[in-house]
Design an enzyme around this catalytic site. Structure first.
Site, mmCIF file in Angstrom:
data_model
loop_
_atom_site.group_PDB
_atom_site.id
_atom_site.type_symbol
_atom_site.label_atom_id
_atom_site.label_comp_id
_atom_site.label_asym_id
_atom_site.label_seq_id
_atom_site.Cartn_x
_atom_site.Cartn_y
_atom_site.Cartn_z
ATOM 1 N N LYS A 85 0.829 -1.211 0.000
ATOM 2 C CA LYS A 85 0.000 0.000 0.000
ATOM 3 C C LYS A 85 0.867 1.266 0.000
ATOM 4 C CE LYS A 85 -2.165 -1.357 3.749
ATOM 5 N NZ LYS A 85 -1.497 -2.676 3.886
ATOM 6 N N THR A 86 1.836 1.321 0.911
ATOM 7 C CA THR A 86 2.711 2.492 0.963
ATOM 8 C C THR A 86 3.497 2.625 -0.338
ATOM 9 O OG1 THR A 86 2.887 2.295 3.362
ATOM 10 C CG2 THR A 86 4.608 3.555 2.255
ATOM 11 N N ASP A 130 -1.814 7.108 5.916
ATOM 12 C CA ASP A 130 -1.708 5.701 6.280
ATOM 13 C C ASP A 130 -2.665 5.435 7.452
ATOM 14 O OD1 ASP A 130 -0.727 3.172 6.013
ATOM 15 O OD2 ASP A 130 1.312 3.632 6.685
ATOM 16 N N THR A 179 -5.923 -1.260 6.616
ATOM 17 C CA THR A 179 -6.007 -2.713 6.701
ATOM 18 C C THR A 179 -7.466 -3.108 6.927
ATOM 19 O OG1 THR A 179 -5.464 -2.406 9.024
ATOM 20 C CG2 THR A 179 -3.689 -3.124 7.579
ATOM 21 N N ARG A 238 6.652 -8.033 1.995
ATOM 22 C CA ARG A 238 7.491 -7.548 3.098
ATOM 23 C C ARG A 238 8.158 -8.728 3.792
ATOM 24 N NH1 ARG A 238 4.324 -4.068 6.608
ATOM 25 N NH2 ARG A 238 5.219 -2.374 5.394
HETATM 26 N N1 LIG Z 1 4.280 -5.564 -5.724
HETATM 27 C C1 LIG Z 1 5.475 -5.453 -5.145
HETATM 28 N N2 LIG Z 1 6.597 -5.667 -5.850
HETATM 29 C C2 LIG Z 1 7.796 -5.587 -5.239
HETATM 30 N N3 LIG Z 1 7.990 -5.289 -3.943
HETATM 31 C C3 LIG Z 1 6.910 -5.067 -3.191
HETATM 32 C C4 LIG Z 1 5.608 -5.130 -3.746
HETATM 33 N N4 LIG Z 1 4.718 -4.863 -2.776
HETATM 34 C C5 LIG Z 1 5.418 -4.635 -1.658
HETATM 35 N N5 LIG Z 1 6.738 -4.751 -1.903
HETATM 36 C C6 LIG Z 1 7.809 -4.609 -0.910
HETATM 37 O O1 LIG Z 1 7.317 -5.013 0.366
HETATM 38 C C7 LIG Z 1 7.642 -4.066 1.371
HETATM 39 C C8 LIG Z 1 6.378 -3.664 2.077
HETATM 40 O O2 LIG Z 1 5.531 -2.933 1.212
HETATM 41 P P1 LIG Z 1 4.653 -1.712 1.758
HETATM 42 O O3 LIG Z 1 4.241 -0.917 0.584
HETATM 43 O O4 LIG Z 1 5.393 -0.981 2.827
HETATM 44 O O5 LIG Z 1 3.400 -2.489 2.375
HETATM 45 P P2 LIG Z 1 2.126 -1.920 3.185
HETATM 46 O O6 LIG Z 1 2.189 -0.426 3.135
HETATM 47 O O7 LIG Z 1 0.939 -2.482 2.470
HETATM 48 O O8 LIG Z 1 2.238 -2.464 4.561
HETATM 49 C C9 LIG Z 1 8.361 -2.915 0.679
HETATM 50 O O9 LIG Z 1 9.736 -3.001 0.971
HETATM 51 C C10 LIG Z 1 8.176 -3.146 -0.779
HETATM 52 O O10 LIG Z 1 9.380 -2.938 -1.435
HETATM 53 MG MG LIG Z 2 2.439 0.825 4.789
#
Ligand SMILES: Nc1ncnc2c1ncn2[C@@H]1O[C@H](COP(=O)(O)OP(=O)(O)O)[C@@H](O)[C@H]1O
Ligand SMILES: [Mg+2]
Length: 361
Positions: A85-86, A130, A179, A238
């Site tokens: 998401k981030t 977020d 979430t 992650r």
């Molecule tokens: N589709 C994707 N392709 C490559 N890396 C990803 C992908 N989605 C997430 N990641 C990796 O996973 C980690 C967590 O992603 P993040 O965007 O912070 O998740 P969320 O915000 O949903 O908790 C980051 O380091 C990101 O580089």
């Molecule tokens: Mg996040």
């Protein structure tokens, strides 16, 4: 941990407005693994692995807006932690060629904090919020007026003499991440023109994430090792990236530096990642469900308390994956363990014959 270097990094030492704003704008992202994660984040939509549906939909939203020369509709991203998401919020700003401001629900304690963030935005900027489901009600109300009318009402004075002065805002794009999309009140949810729901990743997508990360880290990850790590990553990039770093540690310290299948097996064993990729919380929840509540049904709160966790954590972090793996089911009367859960924990389900499930030796 970095030492505070510049004068404005020590909380409370500089009581300026700028410092307060900085705190509000950045504190949502203070993850200890932030630096490691940041290095592996895809920067553009085409580098973003998997999630073909959301990627395609988002690509349309962004391109249509760019063709029209206006900022796109507000975007809501929902899904379990670690699915991107981030990363997508950052990609949205990058694709639009604009800057990203980051804040989060819990960081905004007063509506005034949010008003300050909103009124500091510039035309076309992306505001990432977020954990948007954790915004306090007054901030939420202020936000949906801002999203709909690009306006904030600044309240001046108190009590009967108070009046609201409308302040118009530049056109911006709000990107909310949650979430728990179900927790957003309808008026706020309705202000998002597009909602993307991120799903757990398939193993072959996680394998691509891992191979890409290995390349960025400058290490050679053998394909069978990538497949093994992928299958134990809980469908979550992650976690895949985290396990990759642990396998690299093992290879450097106890192995011959090669990231091969034996290094992967050995490291996964050290870190107690089981064959389904369940982590400590997943296993605690599942075990409590089976051993303390006879497999359920049991209410979420009772289950959470029994493992010493917040119900929200159990519901958003452990449950989605347990349900996807067919280990837990949600019934109207509460959570229940499936036959597969008993089997996975090598426990005897109460209603089945004992010969089916031998205890672990
Ligand atoms: N589709 C994707 N392709 C490559 N890396 C990803 C992908 N989605 C997430 N990641 C990796 O996973 C980690 C967590 O992603 P993040 O965007 O912070 O998740 P969320 O915000 O949903 O908790 C980051 O380091 C990101 O580089
Ligand atoms: Mg996040």
């Amino acid at each position: 941990m970095a030492e505070p270097t510049s004068e404005n990094q020590v909380p409370g030492s500089v009581a300026s407005e700028t410092w307060a704003l900085d705190r509000i704008v950045t504190s949502g992202a203070d993850d200890i693994e932030r630096a490691a994660e940041a290095a592996l984040r895809p920067k553009r939509l085409e580098e973003f692995v998997g999630q073909p549906v959301v990627r395609d939909q988002l690509s349309l939203v962004l391109h249509a807006a760019m063709n029209r020369g206006t900022p796109p509709d507000h975007v809501l991203l929902s899904g379990p932690p670690g699915l991107g998401k981030t990363t997508l919020a950052m990609i949205i700003a990058a694709e639009l060629g604009t800057s990203l401001r980051v804040t989060s629900g819990p960081a905004i304690q007063h509506a005034g904090d949010l008003a300050a963030v909103l009124s500091s935005l510039t035309e076309g900027e992306v505001l990432f919020i977020d954990e948007i489901h954790r915004l306090a009600r007054p901030a939420e109300e202020l936000l949906y007026v801002a999203m709909e009318d690009f306006r904030v009402d600044v309240v001046v004075g108190k009590g009967a003499g108070a009046s609201a002065i409308p302040l118009s805002l530049p056109r911006f794009t709000a990107v909310g991440a949650t979430t728990r999309a179900g927790l957003l009140p309808a008026p706020l949810r309705d202000r998002f023109g597009f909602t993307g729901h991120l799903e757990f990743y398939e193993d072959d997508d996680l394998e691509r994430v891992l191979l890409r990360s290995a390349r960025l880290l400058g290490v050679e990850l053998e394909q069978p090792a990538a497949a093994e790590i992928a299958s134990r990553s809980r469908g979550t990039p992650r976690i895949a990236n985290r396990l990759l770093r642990r396998v690299r540690d093992w290879a450097d310290v106890r192995g011959d530096g090669r990231l091969d299948i034996s290094a992967a097996h050995a490291a996964l064993k050290v870190y107690e990642v089981d064959e389904l990729g369940l982590d400590r919380l997943d296993r605690a929840v599942l075990r409590a469900l089976c051993t303390r509540f006879g497999g359920g049904p049991v209410g979420l709160t009772t289950l959470a308390v029994s493992v010493g966790e917040e119900p929200e954590t159990v519901e958003t972090v452990a449950e989605p994956f347990l349900v996807r793996e067919g280990l837990m089911a949600r019934s109207p009367r509460g959570r229940v363990a499936t036959e597969q859960a008993w089997r996975h924990l090598r426990l005897q389900p109460p209603e089945l014959p004992g010969t089916l499930f031998d205890s672990e030796d």
